[in-house]
Design a protein around this motif. Structure first.
Motif, PDB file in Angstrom:
ATOM      1  N   THR A  18     -27.421  -8.346 -19.482  1.00 14.85           N
ATOM      2  CA  THR A  18     -27.455  -8.886 -18.135  1.00 14.85           C
ATOM      3  C   THR A  18     -26.112  -8.700 -17.470  1.00 14.85           C
ATOM      4  O   THR A  18     -25.065  -8.747 -18.099  1.00 14.85           O
ATOM      5  N   ASN A  19     -26.147  -8.459 -16.180  1.00 13.55           N
ATOM      6  CA  ASN A  19     -24.937  -8.246 -15.404  1.00 13.55           C
ATOM      7  C   ASN A  19     -25.052  -9.056 -14.136  1.00 13.55           C
ATOM      8  O   ASN A  19     -26.120  -9.126 -13.535  1.00 13.55           O
ATOM      9  N   LEU A  75     -24.548 -12.123 -23.390  1.00 10.18           N
ATOM     10  CA  LEU A  75     -25.972 -12.388 -23.179  1.00 10.18           C
ATOM     11  C   LEU A  75     -26.750 -11.081 -23.166  1.00 10.18           C
ATOM     12  O   LEU A  75     -26.383 -10.135 -22.461  1.00 10.18           O
ATOM     13  N   THR A  76     -27.835 -11.019 -23.943  1.00  9.20           N
ATOM     14  CA  THR A  76     -28.660  -9.808 -24.005  1.00  9.20           C
ATOM     15  C   THR A  76     -30.132 -10.176 -23.819  1.00  9.20           C
ATOM     16  O   THR A  76     -30.616 -11.124 -24.446  1.00  9.20           O
ATOM     17  N   GLU A  88     -30.899 -13.291 -26.276  1.00  9.35           N
ATOM     18  CA  GLU A  88     -29.932 -13.647 -27.320  1.00  9.35           C
ATOM     19  C   GLU A  88     -28.584 -13.918 -26.674  1.00  9.35           C
ATOM     20  O   GLU A  88     -28.154 -13.175 -25.778  1.00  9.35           O
ATOM     21  N   ALA A  89     -27.930 -14.964 -27.119  1.00  4.54           N
ATOM     22  CA  ALA A  89     -26.635 -15.335 -26.558  1.00  4.54           C
ATOM     23  C   ALA A  89     -25.644 -15.605 -27.668  1.00  4.54           C
ATOM     24  O   ALA A  89     -25.946 -16.337 -28.615  1.00  4.54           O
ATOM     25  N   THR A 109     -24.694 -17.739 -32.798  1.00  3.74           N
ATOM     26  CA  THR A 109     -25.600 -16.930 -31.991  1.00  3.74           C
ATOM     27  C   THR A 109     -26.943 -17.637 -31.882  1.00  3.74           C
ATOM     28  O   THR A 109     -27.494 -18.093 -32.884  1.00  3.74           O
ATOM     29  N   GLY A 110     -27.450 -17.730 -30.674  1.00  5.14           N
ATOM     30  CA  GLY A 110     -28.769 -18.330 -30.451  1.00  5.14           C
ATOM     31  C   GLY A 110     -29.708 -17.310 -29.843  1.00  5.14           C
ATOM     32  O   GLY A 110     -29.288 -16.427 -29.087  1.00  5.14           O
TER      33      GLY A 110
END
Length: 252
Positions: free
Chosen positions: A17-18, A59-60, A97-98, A105-106
């Motif tokens: 994310t951007n 963040l992905t 995923e963060a 990592t969550g």
């Protein structure tokens, strides 16, 4: 002679994310009221944007859509006509995923399967875990809902193989593990109940008329405590070319 045609369609994406930081409402108000100067305003905006950019790097978001189109010239039951065809969305998946910290990592995965078929499922939480692992330490901990580490089931098939239907169980639990050289991974996972055995009996791979579960045979209730566990070990002495593993399940 029967003819059968099947087309698989897979669309997947993985995107970090951007975000572009716009003018902060509070900062703009302070500028308009002359509480801060223009240089202070732009400096604060720059600092805010840098903070947002740093967080978005952690963040992905990922996802996948898999579909199947099938056509068969002759039906198994010819009473319903000659040919048959079907279109099914096998998988709709959305994951996030963060990296909350360097060692935390969550992640969560939403999943819907077999859309457009009789076995259609609604969008539900398929996985929700938090992982604690520091890069310099060999120990790790995984807590939450996920597939318990029993057996090896390749995920490069659109439709699940029979072994996966029988033995792959997605359940909330706690895993403590140890990593080492050559991708060594030793872990112990604890979860509640007799989920694996129930999953096996519900898979439809064998007739349950002549086989009873141990709890059914004696009229006992299933346990609702954290008593079931899995011990697993794997190592890759030649990288991806050779992976060895073994696992033990406590359920009867």
């Amino acid at each position: 002679m029967k003819k059968f045609f099947m087309l698989f369609l897979i669309v997947s994406f993985i995107a970090a994310t951007n975000a572009m930081a716009g003018e902060g409402t509070l900062l703009k108000t302070l500028l308009q009221k002359a509480v801060i100067t223009k240089s202070e305003y732009w400096a604060a905006l720059k600092e805010e944007a840098a903070g947002v950019a740093e967080w978005t790097k952690r963040l992905t978001i990922s996802g996948a859509v898999e579909g199947t189109l099938s056509w068969q010239e002759k039906r198994d039951d010819e009473r319903y006509g000659d040919s048959t065809s079907e279109a099914v969305v096998d998988t709709v998946e959305l994951g996030i995923e963060a990296a909350i910290a360097d060692w935390i990592t969550g992640g969560a995965v939403l999943l819907a399967e077999d859309l457009g078929s009789g076995g259609e499922t609604s969008l539900d939480v398929d996985e929700a875990v938090i992982t604690l692992q520091k890069e310099s330490l060999p120990l790790y901990l995984v807590a939450g809902k996920r597939v318990v580490p029993f057996g090896f089931f390749p995920e490069n098939f659109i439709t699940d193989p029979m072994g996966m239907d029988a033995y792959e169980t997605n359940e909330a639990g706690l895993t403590i593990g140890f990593t080492g050289p050559m991708d060594l991974d030793l872990s112990a996972t604890i979860y509640r109940g007799e989920e694996m055995m129930g999953h096996l009996f519900e898979s439809g791979l064998f007739s349950t008329n002549g086989i009873q579960r141990a709890t059914d045979a004696v009229g006992a209730d299933e346990t609702d405590n954290l008593e079931s566990y899995v011990l697993a070990a794997s190592i890759a002495p030649m990288g991806d070319r050779l992976v060895l593993g073994a696992s033990y399940l406590s359920e009867p």
